[in-house]
Scaffold this motif. Sequence first.
Motif, PDB file in Angstrom:
ATOM      1  N   VAL A  48       0.837  -1.201   0.000  1.00 58.04           N
ATOM      2  CA  VAL A  48       0.000   0.000   0.000  1.00 58.04           C
ATOM      3  C   VAL A  48       0.873   1.253   0.000  1.00 58.04           C
ATOM      4  CG1 VAL A  48      -1.652   1.341   1.371  1.00 58.04           C
ATOM      5  CG2 VAL A  48      -2.004  -1.116   1.040  1.00 58.04           C
ATOM      6  N   LEU A  49       1.932   1.247   0.766  1.00 63.10           N
ATOM      7  CA  LEU A  49       2.829   2.410   0.799  1.00 63.10           C
ATOM      8  C   LEU A  49       3.486   2.644  -0.557  1.00 63.10           C
ATOM      9  CD1 LEU A  49       4.423   1.906   4.322  1.00 63.10           C
ATOM     10  CD2 LEU A  49       2.823   3.706   3.627  1.00 63.10           C
ATOM     11  N   ARG A  50       3.807   1.559  -1.263  1.00 69.18           N
ATOM     12  CA  ARG A  50       4.391   1.709  -2.588  1.00 69.18           C
ATOM     13  C   ARG A  50       3.390   2.349  -3.547  1.00 69.18           C
ATOM     14  NH1 ARG A  50       8.170  -2.780  -4.392  1.00 69.18           N
ATOM     15  NH2 ARG A  50       9.164  -2.042  -2.508  1.00 69.18           N
ATOM     16  N   MET A  51       2.117   2.002  -3.426  1.00 65.06           N
ATOM     17  CA  MET A  51       1.082   2.617  -4.268  1.00 65.06           C
ATOM     18  C   MET A  51       0.932   4.102  -3.916  1.00 65.06           C
ATOM     19  SD  MET A  51       0.276  -0.018  -5.984  1.00 65.06           S
ATOM     20  CE  MET A  51       1.335  -1.393  -5.584  1.00 65.06           C
ATOM     21  N   LEU A  52       1.010   4.417  -2.622  1.00 69.75           N
ATOM     22  CA  LEU A  52       0.865   5.812  -2.189  1.00 69.75           C
ATOM     23  C   LEU A  52       2.028   6.689  -2.652  1.00 69.75           C
ATOM     24  CD1 LEU A  52      -0.564   5.362   1.415  1.00 69.75           C
ATOM     25  CD2 LEU A  52      -1.759   6.131  -0.656  1.00 69.75           C
ATOM     26  N   LYS A  53       3.158   6.087  -2.925  1.00 69.04           N
ATOM     27  CA  LYS A  53       4.318   6.831  -3.436  1.00 69.04           C
ATOM     28  C   LYS A  53       3.952   7.583  -4.716  1.00 69.04           C
ATOM     29  CE  LYS A  53       8.774   7.806  -3.857  1.00 69.04           C
ATOM     30  NZ  LYS A  53       9.292   8.988  -3.200  1.00 69.04           N
ATOM     31  N   LEU A  54       2.999   7.033  -5.470  1.00 73.89           N
ATOM     32  CA  LEU A  54       2.538   7.711  -6.688  1.00 73.89           C
ATOM     33  C   LEU A  54       1.977   9.084  -6.382  1.00 73.89           C
ATOM     34  CD1 LEU A  54       0.866   4.876  -8.729  1.00 73.89           C
ATOM     35  CD2 LEU A  54       2.634   6.436  -9.537  1.00 73.89           C
ATOM     36  N   SER A  55       1.200   9.197  -5.318  1.00 73.54           N
ATOM     37  CA  SER A  55       0.619  10.496  -4.942  1.00 73.54           C
ATOM     38  C   SER A  55       1.715  11.511  -4.647  1.00 73.54           C
ATOM     39  CB  SER A  55      -0.291  10.355  -3.726  1.00 73.54           C
ATOM     40  OG  SER A  55      -1.413   9.594  -4.053  1.00 73.54           O
ATOM     41  N   GLU A  56       2.752  11.062  -3.978  1.00 79.54           N
ATOM     42  CA  GLU A  56       3.877  11.956  -3.688  1.00 79.54           C
ATOM     43  C   GLU A  56       4.508  12.467  -4.985  1.00 79.54           C
ATOM     44  OE1 GLU A  56       8.375  11.858  -1.799  1.00 79.54           O
ATOM     45  OE2 GLU A  56       7.069  10.129  -1.496  1.00 79.54           O
ATOM     46  N   GLU A  57       4.729  11.550  -5.925  1.00 80.51           N
ATOM     47  CA  GLU A  57       5.362  11.932  -7.190  1.00 80.51           C
ATOM     48  C   GLU A  57       4.462  12.869  -8.009  1.00 80.51           C
ATOM     49  OE1 GLU A  57       8.424  11.519  -7.827  1.00 80.51           O
ATOM     50  OE2 GLU A  57       8.918  10.016  -6.326  1.00 80.51           O
ATOM     51  N   VAL A  58       3.161  12.612  -8.030  1.00 82.20           N
ATOM     52  CA  VAL A  58       2.237  13.499  -8.750  1.00 82.20           C
ATOM     53  C   VAL A  58       2.255  14.891  -8.115  1.00 82.20           C
ATOM     54  CG1 VAL A  58      -0.205  13.909  -9.294  1.00 82.20           C
ATOM     55  CG2 VAL A  58       0.795  11.651  -9.657  1.00 82.20           C
ATOM     56  N   GLY A  59       2.351  14.944  -6.798  1.00 84.67           N
ATOM     57  CA  GLY A  59       2.463  16.237  -6.116  1.00 84.67           C
ATOM     58  C   GLY A  59       3.711  16.996  -6.545  1.00 84.67           C
ATOM     59  N   GLU A  60       4.786  16.274  -6.798  1.00 87.22           N
ATOM     60  CA  GLU A  60       6.012  16.929  -7.264  1.00 87.22           C
ATOM     61  C   GLU A  60       5.845  17.464  -8.682  1.00 87.22           C
ATOM     62  OE1 GLU A  60       9.326  14.308  -6.524  1.00 87.22           O
ATOM     63  OE2 GLU A  60       8.869  14.217  -4.379  1.00 87.22           O
ATOM     64  N   VAL A  61       5.035  16.793  -9.511  1.00 88.99           N
ATOM     65  CA  VAL A  61       4.721  17.331 -10.836  1.00 88.99           C
ATOM     66  C   VAL A  61       3.974  18.656 -10.673  1.00 88.99           C
ATOM     67  CG1 VAL A  61       3.368  17.010 -12.962  1.00 88.99           C
ATOM     68  CG2 VAL A  61       4.671  15.094 -12.005  1.00 88.99           C
ATOM     69  N   ALA A  62       2.979  18.662  -9.809  1.00 82.08           N
ATOM     70  CA  ALA A  62       2.200  19.886  -9.573  1.00 82.08           C
ATOM     71  C   ALA A  62       3.098  21.013  -9.079  1.00 82.08           C
ATOM     72  CB  ALA A  62       1.080  19.605  -8.571  1.00 82.08           C
ATOM     73  N   GLN A  63       3.982  20.706  -8.162  1.00 80.29           N
ATOM     74  CA  GLN A  63       4.905  21.707  -7.642  1.00 80.29           C
ATOM     75  C   GLN A  63       5.789  22.271  -8.760  1.00 80.29           C
ATOM     76  OE1 GLN A  63       7.658  20.175  -4.736  1.00 80.29           O
ATOM     77  NE2 GLN A  63       8.188  22.216  -3.984  1.00 80.29           N
ATOM     78  N   ALA A  64       6.268  21.394  -9.627  1.00 80.42           N
ATOM     79  CA  ALA A  64       7.126  21.843 -10.727  1.00 80.42           C
ATOM     80  C   ALA A  64       6.353  22.700 -11.727  1.00 80.42           C
ATOM     81  CB  ALA A  64       7.762  20.631 -11.429  1.00 80.42           C
ATOM     82  N   VAL A  65       5.098  22.334 -12.029  1.00 79.41           N
ATOM     83  CA  VAL A  65       4.285  23.136 -12.958  1.00 79.41           C
ATOM     84  C   VAL A  65       4.027  24.514 -12.362  1.00 79.41           C
ATOM     85  CG1 VAL A  65       2.002  23.357 -14.043  1.00 79.41           C
ATOM     86  CG2 VAL A  65       3.224  21.173 -14.127  1.00 79.41           C
ATOM     87  N   ILE A  66       3.671  24.549 -11.084  1.00 75.84           N
ATOM     88  CA  ILE A  66       3.453  25.840 -10.412  1.00 75.84           C
ATOM     89  C   ILE A  66       4.739  26.656 -10.446  1.00 75.84           C
ATOM     90  CG2 ILE A  66       3.045  26.897  -8.147  1.00 75.84           C
ATOM     91  CD1 ILE A  66       0.993  24.544  -7.702  1.00 75.84           C
ATOM     92  N   GLY A  67       5.860  26.006 -10.217  1.00 77.54           N
ATOM     93  CA  GLY A  67       7.149  26.702 -10.256  1.00 77.54           C
ATOM     94  C   GLY A  67       7.542  27.156 -11.644  1.00 77.54           C
ATOM     95  N   ALA A  68       7.210  26.371 -12.660  1.00 77.84           N
ATOM     96  CA  ALA A  68       7.564  26.737 -14.043  1.00 77.84           C
ATOM     97  C   ALA A  68       6.708  27.889 -14.553  1.00 77.84           C
ATOM     98  CB  ALA A  68       7.413  25.526 -14.966  1.00 77.84           C
ATOM     99  N   THR A  69       5.508  28.007 -14.027  1.00 81.04           N
ATOM    100  CA  THR A  69       4.614  29.085 -14.484  1.00 81.04           C
ATOM    101  C   THR A  69       4.648  30.289 -13.553  1.00 81.04           C
ATOM    102  OG1 THR A  69       2.743  28.054 -13.326  1.00 81.04           O
ATOM    103  CG2 THR A  69       3.059  27.491 -15.666  1.00 81.04           C
ATOM    104  N   GLY A  70       5.379  30.197 -12.458  1.00 83.71           N
ATOM    105  CA  GLY A  70       5.492  31.316 -11.529  1.00 83.71           C
ATOM    106  C   GLY A  70       4.194  31.637 -10.806  1.00 83.71           C
ATOM    107  N   GLN A  71       3.362  30.631 -10.571  1.00 82.33           N
ATOM    108  CA  GLN A  71       2.045  30.861  -9.991  1.00 82.33           C
ATOM    109  C   GLN A  71       2.069  31.202  -8.507  1.00 82.33           C
ATOM    110  OE1 GLN A  71      -0.923  31.138 -11.777  1.00 82.33           O
ATOM    111  NE2 GLN A  71       0.733  31.293 -13.252  1.00 82.33           N
ATOM    112  N   ASN A  72       3.157  30.957  -7.829  1.00 81.86           N
ATOM    113  CA  ASN A  72       3.264  31.349  -6.429  1.00 81.86           C
ATOM    114  C   ASN A  72       3.961  32.706  -6.382  1.00 81.86           C
ATOM    115  OD1 ASN A  72       4.006  31.757  -3.736  1.00 81.86           O
ATOM    116  ND2 ASN A  72       4.308  29.577  -3.370  1.00 81.86           N
ATOM    117  N   PRO A  73       3.205  33.783  -6.102  1.00 84.66           N
ATOM    118  CA  PRO A  73       3.804  35.118  -6.144  1.00 84.66           C
ATOM    119  C   PRO A  73       4.924  35.316  -5.122  1.00 84.66           C
ATOM    120  CG  PRO A  73       1.534  35.220  -5.334  1.00 84.66           C
ATOM    121  CD  PRO A  73       1.795  33.804  -5.730  1.00 84.66           C
TER     122      PRO A  73
END
Length: 127
Positions: A48-73
């Motif tokens: 189950v923890l290995r499956m949950l690791k996916l959520s962590e990685e998807v969150g890192e995609v979101a963080q990178a997209v927000i960072g690439a677009t400068g959405q956090n002022p």
Amino acid sequence: MTDQTAPSETVPSETVPSETNADLWAAIDALWTWLDTDQPIGGREGMVLRMLKLSEEVGEVAQAVIGATGQNPRKGVTHTWEDVQGELCDVVITALVALRTLTPDTREVFGRHLERVTERSLGPASR
């Protein structure tokens, strides 16, 4: 890391060589073996923890997209679209290792599912 422009849309002009395909599955098996050997929590909970690791990685995609677009002022631009690509690759690798955790027939299971999705999306002529 100041690339605010959207990534260009590209379509691969050729398929992935079969040796790359074989290397992919060998790498997934090697990563799975390494993780399974050094797994601090085993059994059902470890799976189950290995499956949950996916959520962590998807969150890192979101963080990178927000960072690439400068959405956090407060932070501005903190990532590039290349960072997003890397994070997406991490999601794919993590998903394939998770799939390998569920079945040793990872290549076959993934291939059958990809075929179904492709046919459903593009029609029977896509085969």
